[in-house]
Motif scaffolding. Structure first.
Motif, PDB file in Angstrom:
ATOM      1  N   ASP A  99     -22.575  -9.618 -39.042  1.00  0.00           N
ATOM      2  CA  ASP A  99     -22.353  -8.786 -37.852  1.00  0.00           C
ATOM      3  C   ASP A  99     -22.847  -7.355 -38.031  1.00  0.00           C
ATOM      4  O   ASP A  99     -22.540  -6.488 -37.205  1.00  0.00           O
ATOM      5  CB  ASP A  99     -20.861  -8.761 -37.491  1.00  0.00           C
ATOM      6  N   PRO A 123     -25.239  -4.577 -37.501  1.00  0.00           N
ATOM      7  CA  PRO A 123     -26.379  -4.398 -36.581  1.00  0.00           C
ATOM      8  C   PRO A 123     -27.653  -3.877 -37.250  1.00  0.00           C
ATOM      9  O   PRO A 123     -28.757  -4.134 -36.777  1.00  0.00           O
ATOM     10  CB  PRO A 123     -25.853  -3.387 -35.547  1.00  0.00           C
ATOM     11  N   SER A 164     -29.880  -6.811 -37.975  1.00  0.00           N
ATOM     12  CA  SER A 164     -29.922  -7.907 -36.989  1.00  0.00           C
ATOM     13  C   SER A 164     -31.347  -8.394 -36.717  1.00  0.00           C
ATOM     14  O   SER A 164     -31.553  -9.554 -36.370  1.00  0.00           O
ATOM     15  CB  SER A 164     -29.255  -7.472 -35.676  1.00  0.00           C
ATOM     16  N   GLU A 165     -32.342  -7.533 -36.873  1.00  0.00           N
ATOM     17  CA  GLU A 165     -33.739  -7.927 -36.625  1.00  0.00           C
ATOM     18  C   GLU A 165     -34.518  -8.150 -37.921  1.00  0.00           C
ATOM     19  O   GLU A 165     -35.701  -8.486 -37.884  1.00  0.00           O
ATOM     20  CB  GLU A 165     -34.448  -6.837 -35.800  1.00  0.00           C
TER      21      GLU A 165
END
Length: 269
Positions: free
Chosen positions: A162, A164, A167-168
């Motif tokens: 989780d 961020p 995240s990519e």
């Protein structure tokens, strides 16, 4: 690679440790990205046989000072940094007195693996992620080299799922033939499960051999590079069955174009 951010996480790196297939490629790959306009960060463990004075390591106080919980124990995280002068490349070192002060890398003077190598690998993976979070640096690619770095894909996809900042990020794993004999501590799976990672997702770590450790790393990576001409058959078979981009072995003399092309067309697509 213009402007792309690539995080390199490695067990070993020249010039800080002797040259072998892992330490050499862990140097050559970021050097290549750096010279092609990419932004890089490199992380490795601060093993006790690294000469801090000669390589001018110094502690980064603003990044140090947090504790990481390893198997219900608080372990202080110390971050050191140094530069590879001729390349103007900065390297971050993950340090802890308990895990990395001894004057050796993975084995004692009799060649036996240290009994806490499993915890050292967990500490290294968590230490890298927590430091990158403090730097607030979001990598496009995270490229993992060497078995002591091989828990990073698992921790990013499970423990830090989780977060961020990642995240990519795409995780690339280089798989080498050079591992370790026997198995790590048999309680390793329980220590990872303590961090909330479901045991069924790491069932092969009931026997934490080199092959099983790398299988888990393959499973949680987004792409795989075969970084040695010869790999254990068991690993080759496992990699041949995965549904993700795999770059076959390329000799070091020809790796630059192949790796750049793989990054751009297979990993970042």
């Amino acid at each position: 690679m213009n402007g792309k951010k690539i995080l390199f996480v490695s067990s070993e790196l020249v010039p800080y440790l002797p040259e072998n297939e892992v330490s050499l490629m862990s140097y050559e790959t970021p050097r290549m990205v750096n010279s092609n306009g990419g932004q890089i960060r490199i992380f490795m463990p601060r093993f006790g046989n690294i000469n801090e004075r000669r390589h001018q390591l110094h502690e980064v106080i603003r990044l140090s000072g947090m504790n990481l919980v390893i198997n219900d124990m608080d372990m202080p995280l110390i971050i050191k940094v140094a530069s590879i002068p001729r390349e103007r490349i900065q390297v971050y070192f993950i340090d802890n007195e308990e895990y990395f002060k001894r004057k050796a890398t993975f084995t004692d003077e009799d060649g036996k693996g240290f009994p806490d190598n499993d915890e050292r690998a967990i500490f290294f993976a968590k230490g890298v992620v927590e430091t990158v979070k403090k730097l607030n640096w979001s990598p496009d690619i995270i490229h993992v080299h060497g078995w002591m770095a091989s828990l990073l894909p698992l921790y990013l996809k499970k423990f830090y799922a989780d977060e961020p900042l990642f995240s990519e990020s795409k995780i690339v794993l280089s798989v080498y033939g050079q591992g370790f004999e026997g198995s790590l501590n048999s309680d390793m799976i329980k220590k990872i499960a303590f961090d909330g990672v479901p045991e069924e997702s790491i069932k092969s770590l009931e026997d934490p051999s080199y092959n099983n450790l790398l299988k888990v790393a393959v499973d949680f990576s987004d792409a795989v590079i075969l970084a040695a001409e010869e790999l254990p058959n068991e690993l080759e078979t496992h990699i041949s069955k995965v549904q993700k981009p795999v770059l076959p072995y390329v000799p070091i003399q020809e790796f630059e174009e192949a790796y750049l092309n793989f990054y751009n067309t297979e990993v970042l697509k």
